[in-house]
Design an enzyme around this catalytic site. Structure first.
Site, PDB file in Angstrom:
ATOM      1  N   CYS A   2     -37.587 -27.097  30.885  1.00 50.09           N
ATOM      2  CA  CYS A   2     -38.380 -27.827  31.864  1.00 50.09           C
ATOM      3  C   CYS A   2     -37.948 -27.353  33.250  1.00 50.09           C
ATOM      4  CB  CYS A   2     -38.086 -29.324  31.769  1.00 50.09           C
ATOM      5  SG  CYS A   2     -38.247 -29.956  30.098  1.00 50.09           S
ATOM      6  N   ARG A  27     -42.234 -23.279  33.826  1.00 53.81           N
ATOM      7  CA  ARG A  27     -41.218 -23.675  32.843  1.00 53.81           C
ATOM      8  C   ARG A  27     -41.753 -24.691  31.841  1.00 53.81           C
ATOM      9  NH1 ARG A  27     -36.163 -22.135  35.201  1.00 53.81           N
ATOM     10  NH2 ARG A  27     -35.042 -23.384  33.699  1.00 53.81           N
ATOM     11  N   TRP A  75     -41.584 -29.153  29.247  1.00 57.47           N
ATOM     12  CA  TRP A  75     -42.016 -28.458  28.038  1.00 57.47           C
ATOM     13  C   TRP A  75     -41.324 -29.199  26.907  1.00 57.47           C
ATOM     14  CZ3 TRP A  75     -39.783 -25.396  24.068  1.00 57.47           C
ATOM     15  CH2 TRP A  75     -40.705 -24.678  23.295  1.00 57.47           C
ATOM     16  N   ASN A  99     -33.338 -30.716  32.184  1.00 58.55           N
ATOM     17  CA  ASN A  99     -33.848 -29.487  31.562  1.00 58.55           C
ATOM     18  C   ASN A  99     -32.821 -29.061  30.528  1.00 58.55           C
ATOM     19  OD1 ASN A  99     -34.745 -26.847  30.993  1.00 58.55           O
ATOM     20  ND2 ASN A  99     -33.544 -26.027  32.688  1.00 58.55           N
ATOM     21  N   GLY A 100     -33.269 -28.751  29.305  1.00 55.64           N
ATOM     22  CA  GLY A 100     -32.333 -28.296  28.274  1.00 55.64           C
ATOM     23  C   GLY A 100     -32.305 -29.254  27.101  1.00 55.64           C
ATOM     24  N   GLU A 481     -47.623  -5.522  21.535  1.00 55.65           N
ATOM     25  CA  GLU A 481     -47.796  -6.258  22.791  1.00 55.65           C
ATOM     26  C   GLU A 481     -49.243  -6.735  22.939  1.00 55.65           C
ATOM     27  OE1 GLU A 481     -46.425  -7.755  25.003  1.00 55.65           O
ATOM     28  OE2 GLU A 481     -47.541  -7.593  26.869  1.00 55.65           O
ATOM     29  N   LYS A 485     -50.423 -10.559  23.321  1.00 52.72           N
ATOM     30  CA  LYS A 485     -51.201 -10.997  24.489  1.00 52.72           C
ATOM     31  C   LYS A 485     -52.444 -11.744  24.055  1.00 52.72           C
ATOM     32  CE  LYS A 485     -49.206 -10.590  27.052  1.00 52.72           C
ATOM     33  NZ  LYS A 485     -47.903 -10.238  27.542  1.00 52.72           N
ATOM     34  N   GLU A 488     -51.598 -15.246  22.469  1.00 48.87           N
ATOM     35  CA  GLU A 488     -51.072 -16.322  23.319  1.00 48.87           C
ATOM     36  C   GLU A 488     -52.091 -16.889  24.299  1.00 48.87           C
ATOM     37  OE1 GLU A 488     -47.711 -15.447  25.858  1.00 48.87           O
ATOM     38  OE2 GLU A 488     -48.386 -13.409  26.182  1.00 48.87           O
ATOM     39  N   HIS A 504     -50.208   0.565   3.426  1.00 46.81           N
ATOM     40  CA  HIS A 504     -49.202  -0.120   2.607  1.00 46.81           C
ATOM     41  C   HIS A 504     -49.470  -1.621   2.506  1.00 46.81           C
ATOM     42  CE1 HIS A 504     -46.922   3.546   2.257  1.00 46.81           C
ATOM     43  NE2 HIS A 504     -47.011   3.704   3.561  1.00 46.81           N
ATOM     44  N   LYS A 604     -43.476 -20.369  30.615  1.00 46.16           N
ATOM     45  CA  LYS A 604     -43.176 -19.032  31.115  1.00 46.16           C
ATOM     46  C   LYS A 604     -41.744 -18.625  30.796  1.00 46.16           C
ATOM     47  CE  LYS A 604     -44.005 -15.352  33.581  1.00 46.16           C
ATOM     48  NZ  LYS A 604     -44.725 -14.330  32.813  1.00 46.16           N
TER      49      LYS A 604
HETATM   50  O1  M6R Z   1     -38.479 -14.064  30.780  1.00 46.34           O
HETATM   51  P1  M6R Z   1     -38.375 -13.175  29.585  1.00 46.34           P
HETATM   52  O2  M6R Z   1     -38.893 -11.797  29.827  1.00 46.34           O
HETATM   53  O3  M6R Z   1     -37.007 -13.146  28.987  1.00 46.34           O
HETATM   54  O4  M6R Z   1     -39.352 -13.831  28.515  1.00 46.34           O
HETATM   55  C1  M6R Z   1     -39.435 -13.316  27.223  1.00 46.34           C
HETATM   56  C2  M6R Z   1     -40.623 -13.889  26.499  1.00 46.34           C
HETATM   57  O5  M6R Z   1     -40.545 -15.287  26.442  1.00 46.34           O
HETATM   58  C3  M6R Z   1     -41.961 -13.508  27.178  1.00 46.34           C
HETATM   59  O6  M6R Z   1     -42.099 -12.135  27.285  1.00 46.34           O
HETATM   60  C4  M6R Z   1     -43.139 -14.079  26.372  1.00 46.34           C
HETATM   61  O7  M6R Z   1     -43.240 -13.437  25.145  1.00 46.34           O
HETATM   62  C5  M6R Z   1     -44.430 -13.941  27.183  1.00 46.34           C
HETATM   63  N1  M6R Z   1     -45.172 -15.158  27.114  1.00 46.34           N
HETATM   64  C6  M6R Z   1     -45.304 -12.843  26.707  1.00 46.34           C
HETATM   65  O8  M6R Z   1     -46.464 -12.712  27.449  1.00 46.34           O
END
Ligand code: M6R
Length: 609
Positions: A2, A27, A75, A99-100, A481, A485, A488, A504, A604
C-alpha cells in the site's frame, strides 16, 4: 502493499494527504482513507472503497480541517477491499496506516479476542492498532507506547500514527518496507516514497531498517531498533523535477509508450561516449569481468523478461554464462552461488519484495550486487554495490513499458562493456554495435508511426478469448512480455512459447479462433520461426506477424496480418519490437473498455511476497 503518508501542516492536511496519495496510487487502489484531528483533538476519518477519486469526493462533501493527517491507499492483502478494511484503522486514542504484512497478527488478534476486544476489520493492521491503544491506556504517552509495541511486530511493514489530542505529533516506523521523512518549512511529512512528498518538499531523509521517527512541526527525532537516537542524512530527492501528468495522452501507458524514444535515448547517452562511439559506464565496477564465470540475474514480471533478453546478450557478446530466475523462486531455492560471483537485480521500482529478498540472499552468499533500477533512491539501489540507473523517469501506468525498454538499453550497454573487458568483442565490433544501438531511438520513432495500423489489428484481436505469442532467440522473452502485457491490461488470456516448442504441445490449441502473434525480425533464426508459422497456418491459425519488410515478404502467407518495422541490427530488435507489442496490448484493452492504467487486482509496486 500500500502507500502511506503523514502530514503535519499549517493548513487542512487531509486535502494535502490526498494530493500525496495520488502519487502513491501505483502501490494499490483497492480503497483509500484519511484520518485527521478535529479542533477539539478528536480523531476524524474518511474511508472509501475503490479508487482515490471516491475518497476525494467524500472529502469534498465533508471537509476535514485538521492540520495533521495520515492517509492510505490500499492493495488488499488481509481482508477484502471493503470500506471496513480500509485504512486508517482507529480507536478513540490512535489512528494507524500501514503498508506491508504483520506476520504474527493471528497470534496478536487471538490475544485481544481472549480479552473480549472486538475487531472491526479483517486486517492484520488492526492488531497493531489495539496493541498501541492498550499501551496508551497504560502510559498515556504515544512515544512510549510505540517503543513498547514495535518489538512485538513480526513481518515487513511501514506504519504511520496520529494520536487524539496531539496535533503536533506524528510517528512513523519502518521495517522491511520503505518510508521517507520530508522536511518542510514549519511542516513535516512522511511518505512511502519521495515522489509522494514532491508537491511539498524535495528534502528527504530515508529511514533505515528498524528505524522509527517522531515528527513535530519543529523537527524529527529518529530512533533505531534499539531505541537509540540516531542521525540520518537529509538529501535532495529530485522527485519534484518529474511532472506526473498524462500530457495530451488518454492514458499514462499511452504517454509512456510514446516517450520511449526520448527516455531510451537519455539512457543511452548516460552509458555511451558518443564521441568515441564506445560504451562508457559512469561508475567504477567493484568486480573484474575477467574473473567472473557466471552471472545470476533475478527479477520479477516484465523486469525478469528484460533479464532473459540480457542473458542472450551476455552469453553471445561476452561469452559469460547467465542464469535467470524469477525472484520469488530464487529467494527460496537455496541456489549455490560461486564465490565472488556477480548477481544482477532488475527492478523498475527498486522496492519489489521478492527481488529485494533475492538480493539479500545473494549478498549473504558473497556475490557482487549490481542493480538495474529506475528509482535510484529505492531500497534495492541502496543495498547494491553498484547501481546502473535506467533513466525512464517515473512510470505511472501499472503495465511496465518505458522502464522495460530502458532496462534493455542499460543491459545492452553492460553486455558490451563486459565483452570489451573480456576481449570477446573487438573495438571495431564494439563501435559497430554502439552505432546500431544509438540508432534505436529513431527506429522506435518509426515503429510508433505504425500505431494506427496496430490499433486496427488490436481491435480485431480483442475479440479473441485467447492469444498465443511465439518467438525465437531474444524474440522469445519479448513474446513472454507481450503475453503478460495483454493479460494484465485487457484480461484476455495469453500464452507465449519459444516457437520451436510449439510442436511439443501448444500446437493442439491452434484453431481459426486463436490469434497467433509471431515476433520474427529477419535474423538468422527467421527461417526456423517461419517454419513454425507454417505449422500454425496449416492448422488454420490466424497469424499476426511482426517483422521487417524482408521478413513480411518472405513469409509468403496469405492469411497474414503484418506489422512492419524498419530494418535494424536484429541484436537490438527487442528494444524496438517492444513498441508494437505494447501497442497491441494497449489498443486491445482500450477497445474492451478496460482500465488501462490501473488494471484490476494489480499494483505498480509489489512490496509484499
Ligand atoms: O518494480 P519492478 O520492476 O520490480 O516490478 C516487477 C513486476 O512487478 C512488474 O514488472 C510487473 O510485472 C508489471 N506489472 C508488468 O507490466
Amino acid at each position: 502493499m500500500c502507500g502511506i503518508v503523514g502530514i503535519i501542516s499549517n493548513e487542512p492536511a487531509a486535502a494535502q494527504a490526498i494530493e500525496a496519495l495520488k502519487r502513491l496510487e501505483y502501490r494499490g487502489y483497492d480503497s483509500s482513507g484519511v484520518a485527521s484531528l478535529s479542533s477539539d483533538g478528536r480523531i476524524e476519518r474518511l474511508r472509501a472503497e475503490g479508487k482515490l477519486k471516491n475518497l476525494a469526493a467524500k472529502l469534498n462533501a465533508n471537509p476535514l480541517f485538521g492540520h495533521i493527517a495520515i492517509g492510505h491507499t490500499r492493495w488488499a492483502t488481509h481482508g477484502r477491499p471493503t470500506e471496513d478494511n480500509a485504512h486508517p484503522h482507529a480507536t478513540e486514542r490512535v489512528a494507524v496506516v500501514h503498508n506491508g504484512i504483520i506476520e504474527n497478527f493471528r497470534e496478536l488478534r487471538a490475544e485481544f479476542e481472549k480479552d473480549g476486544v472486538k475487531f472491526s476489520s479483517e486486517t492484520d493492521t488492526e492488531a497493531v492498532l489495539h496493541l498501541v491503544d492498550r499501551a496508551l491506556q497504560k502510559s498515556g504517552d504515544p512515544t512510549k507506547a510505540i517503543a513498547e509495541v514495535l518489538p512485538r511486530l513480526k513481518g515487513a511493514f511501514a506504519l504511520g500514527f496520529v494520536f487524539s489530542g496531539h496535533d503536533n505529533l506524528l510517528i512513523g516506523a519502518r521495517q522491511g518496507a520503505p518510508l521517507a521523512v520530508g522536511h518542510g518549512e514549519g511542516e513535516m511529512y512522511l511518505g512511502s516514497d519521495a515522489l509522494a512528498l514532491a508537491p511539498f518538499t524535495d528534502t528527504v531523509t530515508y529511514l533505515e531498517e528498524g528505524d522509527w521517527v517522531v515528527l513535530s512541526r519543529e523537527g524529527v527525532t529518529i530512533h533505531d531498533r534499539t531505541n537509540t537516537i540516531v542521525k540520518r542524512a537529509k538529501q535532495k530527492s529530485g522527485a519534484g523535477a518529474f511532472l506526473v501528468d498524462k500530457g495530451n495522452h488518454r492514458h499514462f501507458m499511452a504517454k509512456e509508450i510514446a516517450e520511449q524514444p526520448e527516455v531510451v535515448g537519455r539512457t543511452l547517452a548516460h552509458y555511451i561516449d558518443m564521441n568515441a562511439g564506445r560504451v562508457h559506464l559512469p561508475v567504477t565496477l567493484p568486480f573484474d569481468w575477467n574473473k567472473l564465470t557466471r552471472i545470476t540475474i533475478t527479477a520479477c514480471g516484465t523486469a525478469s523478461y528484460a533479464g532473459h533478453v540480457a542473458k542472450y546478450w551476455f552469453e553471445q557478446i561476452a561469452r559469460l554464462p547467465v542464469e535467470v530466475d524469477v525472484a520469488s523462486e530464487f529467494r527460496y531455492r537455496e541456489a549455490p552461488l560461486l564465490d565472488s560471483g556477480l548477481a544482477i537485480f532488475i527492478s523498475q521500482s527498486g522496492e519489489t519484495a521478492d527481488t529485494l529478498a533475492g538480493l539479500r540472499y545473494a549478498k549473504a552468499q558473497g556475490q557482487f550486487i549490481l542493480s538495474v533500477v529506475n528509482v535510484p533512491t529505492s531500497s534495492i539501489a541502496r543495498e547494491s554495490d553498484v547501481v546502473i540507473p535506467t533513466l525512464a523517469g517515473p512510470e505511472i501506468g501499472v503495465a511496465s513499458t518505458k522502464a522495460f525498454t530502458c532496462q534493455l538499453t542499460a543491459l545492452a550497454c553492460l553486455a558490451l562493456a563486459a565483452g570489451r573487458a573480456r576481449g570477446t568483442l573487438s573495438e571495431a565490433d564494439e563501435q559497430a554495435l554502439v552505432s546500431d544501438l544509438v540508432a534505436v531511438p529513431a527506429l522506435m520513432v518509426e515503429a510508433l508511426k505504425s500505431e494506427a495500423h496496430i490499433e486496427h489489428v488490436a481491435h480485431d484481436m480483442a475479440k479473441a478469448k485467447d492469444v498465443l505469442y511465439l518467438g525465437r532467440g531474444t524474440s522469445y522473452p519479448l513474446a513472454l512480455e507481450g503475453a503478460l502485457k495483454l493479460k494484465e491490461i485487457s484480461y484476455i488470456h495469453a500464452e507465449a512459447y519459444a516457437a520451436g516448442e510449439l510442436k511439443h504441445g501448444p500446437i493442439a490449441l491452434i484453431d481459426e479462433d486463436l490469434p497467433v502473434i509471431v515476433i520474427a525480425p529477419h535474423d538468422p533464426l527467421y527461417e526456423k520461426t517461419v517454419s513454425n508459422m507454417q505449422e500454425v497456418a496449416a492448422r488454420g491459425g490466424r497469424i499476426i506477424l511482426i517483422s521487417d519488410r524482408e521478413g513480411l515478404h518472405e513469409a509468403g502467407l496469405k492469411t497474414l496480418a503484418g506489422i512492419e518495422l524498419p530494418k535494424m541490427n536484429p541484436r537490438f530488435a527487442p528494444i524496438v519490437y517492444s513498441v508494437p507489442v505494447q501497442l497491441l496490448a494497449y489498443h486491445a484493452a482500450v477497445a474492451l473498455g478496460k482500465d488501462v492504467d490501473q488494471p484490476r487486482n494489480l499494483a505498480k509496486s509489489v512490496t509484499v511476497e
